[in-house]
Design an enzyme around this catalytic site. Structure first.
Site, PDB file in Angstrom:
ATOM      1  N   THR A  21      -6.280   4.637 -10.984  1.00 33.10           N
ATOM      2  CA  THR A  21      -7.726   4.684 -11.170  1.00 33.10           C
ATOM      3  C   THR A  21      -8.186   5.958 -11.872  1.00 33.10           C
ATOM      4  O   THR A  21      -7.511   6.986 -11.860  1.00 33.10           O
ATOM      5  CB  THR A  21      -8.447   4.578  -9.818  1.00 33.10           C
ATOM      6  OG1 THR A  21      -7.951   5.614  -8.953  1.00 33.10           O
ATOM      7  CG2 THR A  21      -8.192   3.231  -9.179  1.00 33.10           C
TER       8      THR A  21
ATOM      9  N   LYS B 176       0.864  -1.176   0.000  1.00 30.47           N
ATOM     10  CA  LYS B 176       0.000   0.000   0.000  1.00 30.47           C
ATOM     11  C   LYS B 176       0.907   1.235   0.000  1.00 30.47           C
ATOM     12  O   LYS B 176       2.085   1.149   0.322  1.00 30.47           O
ATOM     13  CB  LYS B 176      -0.907   0.009   1.227  1.00 30.47           C
ATOM     14  CG  LYS B 176      -0.181   0.372   2.529  1.00 30.47           C
ATOM     15  CD  LYS B 176      -1.033   0.342   3.743  1.00 30.47           C
ATOM     16  CE  LYS B 176      -2.174   1.288   3.833  1.00 30.47           C
ATOM     17  NZ  LYS B 176      -2.527   2.280   2.931  1.00 30.47           N
TER      18      LYS B 176
ATOM     19  N   ASN C 191       3.911   6.999  -6.076  1.00 28.19           N
ATOM     20  CA  ASN C 191       2.493   7.245  -6.302  1.00 28.19           C
ATOM     21  C   ASN C 191       2.309   8.703  -6.687  1.00 28.19           C
ATOM     22  O   ASN C 191       2.160   9.576  -5.844  1.00 28.19           O
ATOM     23  CB  ASN C 191       1.680   6.898  -5.053  1.00 28.19           C
ATOM     24  CG  ASN C 191       0.186   7.053  -5.275  1.00 28.19           C
ATOM     25  OD1 ASN C 191      -0.256   7.687  -6.237  1.00 28.19           O
ATOM     26  ND2 ASN C 191      -0.616   6.496  -4.373  1.00 28.19           N
TER      27      ASN C 191
ATOM     28  N   GLY D 238      -5.169  -5.981  -9.281  1.00 34.02           N
ATOM     29  CA  GLY D 238      -5.714  -5.344  -8.086  1.00 34.02           C
ATOM     30  C   GLY D 238      -7.131  -5.774  -7.776  1.00 34.02           C
ATOM     31  O   GLY D 238      -7.362  -6.720  -7.025  1.00 34.02           O
TER      32      GLY D 238
ATOM     33  N   CYS E 135      -2.642   8.966  -7.466  1.00 31.06           N
ATOM     34  CA  CYS E 135      -3.878   8.817  -6.695  1.00 31.06           C
ATOM     35  C   CYS E 135      -4.793  10.003  -6.986  1.00 31.06           C
ATOM     36  O   CYS E 135      -4.373  11.158  -6.859  1.00 31.06           O
ATOM     37  CB  CYS E 135      -3.566   8.747  -5.206  1.00 31.06           C
ATOM     38  SG  CYS E 135      -5.040   8.692  -4.160  1.00 31.06           S
TER      39      CYS E 135
ATOM     40  N   ALA F 292     -12.224   5.636  -2.238  1.00 34.64           N
ATOM     41  CA  ALA F 292     -11.669   6.909  -1.783  1.00 34.64           C
ATOM     42  C   ALA F 292     -11.095   6.682  -0.391  1.00 34.64           C
ATOM     43  O   ALA F 292     -11.617   7.180   0.603  1.00 34.64           O
ATOM     44  CB  ALA F 292     -12.727   8.001  -1.775  1.00 34.64           C
ATOM     45  N   MET F 293     -10.028   5.897  -0.339  1.00 34.96           N
ATOM     46  CA  MET F 293      -9.421   5.580   0.939  1.00 34.96           C
ATOM     47  C   MET F 293      -8.713   6.789   1.556  1.00 34.96           C
ATOM     48  O   MET F 293      -8.691   6.962   2.767  1.00 34.96           O
ATOM     49  CB  MET F 293      -8.419   4.437   0.780  1.00 34.96           C
ATOM     50  CG  MET F 293      -9.022   3.130   0.250  1.00 34.96           C
ATOM     51  SD  MET F 293     -10.317   2.471   1.334  1.00 34.96           S
ATOM     52  CE  MET F 293      -9.368   2.107   2.800  1.00 34.96           C
ATOM     53  N   GLY F 294      -8.109   7.608   0.699  1.00 34.35           N
ATOM     54  CA  GLY F 294      -7.418   8.785   1.212  1.00 34.35           C
ATOM     55  C   GLY F 294      -6.023   8.517   1.727  1.00 34.35           C
ATOM     56  O   GLY F 294      -5.508   9.258   2.574  1.00 34.35           O
TER      57      GLY F 294
ATOM     58  N   GLY G 141      -7.760  -3.147 -14.602  1.00 37.03           N
ATOM     59  CA  GLY G 141      -8.823  -3.990 -15.137  1.00 37.03           C
ATOM     60  C   GLY G 141      -8.415  -5.392 -15.528  1.00 37.03           C
ATOM     61  O   GLY G 141      -9.216  -6.119 -16.138  1.00 37.03           O
TER      62      GLY G 141
END
EC number: 1.3.-.-
Length: 299
Positions: free
Chosen positions: A188, A45, A122, A260, A125, A70-72, A239
């Site tokens: 995403t 993560k 990352n 994923g 996001c 929308a984990m943030g 996907g």
């Protein structure tokens, strides 16, 4: 059976099917389980410099075409996550640490102090203020962040690109100029769901990122465009839920792929994709290298 081993982005992988960032990458135990289930590598993560609670719930909603999350970027900070990376290495495959920050200097600080087999930046996001795509949509920032991490770390550096941009190739070229060992495409797509009974957005953050089968054609196009111009490997993600999807992504130019949302089917998805890919190569009498980028050579 044809060999599935591949050297991609500075890493030797027993097969090209990896666990994607943010999915079952919270603990060393879950990362090990993915490794032992057949993943050729695992991505943690996303980890930052300070503890972060993330967005209020609901954080995930199931839609017809996939998931919106929308984990943030919740995380305990890189200082407290090192033990999970160390535990994950018991799985016997490369452990790639996904990291996020709000500046090149902060990215460099994390990369200097985090011990992993590779780093995945990352920069993509779509639902965390000051992080992710808020930096990653600007080529100059992509280049400077990548360069800062390369200067601070001795391990391979992968840059995860956002699809929420007018030109993902421009971002990929910026990552390459910064010294990236590979780019990862895609994260995403910015998305939203509304409860029609109340009129309220379902997610606590209102909007999030769409993953799952619906975004695969977008990911295939992005990988094709990037692979046609970049001199560094492209890792395809978005996907992929079957060996057929993996073949298509590799034909587009992906040297390896990440899985994923398809983990909703269970950990067996890694072995299912790897064995299906191997059988396909045997049936076609071709190698993985010959498969990679085939669509570009046929056009």
């Amino acid at each position: 059976m044809p060999s599935l081993s591949v050297h991609a982005g500075g890493l030797d992988l027993k097969n090209p099917v990896l666990l994607a960032a943010g999915i079952l990458g919270t603990t060393g135990a879950s990362l090990c389980r993915a490794s032992r289930a057949g993943a050729g590598g695992v991505v943690t993560k996303s980890i930052g410099s300070v503890p972060r609670a993330g967005h209020p719930g609901p954080c995930i909603v199931h839609v017809d075409c996939g998931l919106i999350n929308a984990m943030g970027l919740p995380n305990p900070s890189y200082k407290d996550f090192q033990a999970e990376i160390d535990a994950a290495r018991k799985g016997g495959v490369p452990v790639i640490a996904s990291i996020f920050a709000s500046s090149a200097e902060e990215f460099a600080q994390i990369s200097r102090n985090l011990d992993a087999d590779a780093l995945e930046l990352n920069l993509s996001c779509p639902h965390a203020e000051k992080y992710g795509s808020e930096l990653g949509r600007y080529p100059d920032l992509v280049e400077s962040v990548t360069g800062a991490v390369k200067a601070a770390s001795s391990v391979p550096v992968w840059v995860k690109l956002t699809p929420n941009t007018a030109d993902i190739l421009e971002l990929g070229l910026a990552a390459q100029r910064g010294g990236a060992d590979a780019v990862v495409a895609i994260n995403t797509l910015k998305a939203m769901a509304i409860d029609i009974e109340t009129g309220y957005p379902i997610l606590g953050n209102r909007f999030g990122g769409l993953s799952g089968r619906a975004i695969k054609p977008v990911a295939v196009r992005a990988v094709y465009d990037l692979a046609s111009r970049l001199e560094i490997p492209v890792i395809g993600v978005g996907g992929i839920s079957s060996w057929e999807d993996a073949v298509e992504m590799i034909m587009a130019g992906a040297s390896a792929i990440q899985v994923g949302t398809a983990l909703l089917q269970g950990y067996g998805i890694f072995e299912e994709i790897a064995s299906g890919l191997s059988a396909y190569l045997e049936r076609k009498s071709i190698t993985l290298d010959e498969l990679c980028g085939m669509a570009g050579r046929c056009s």
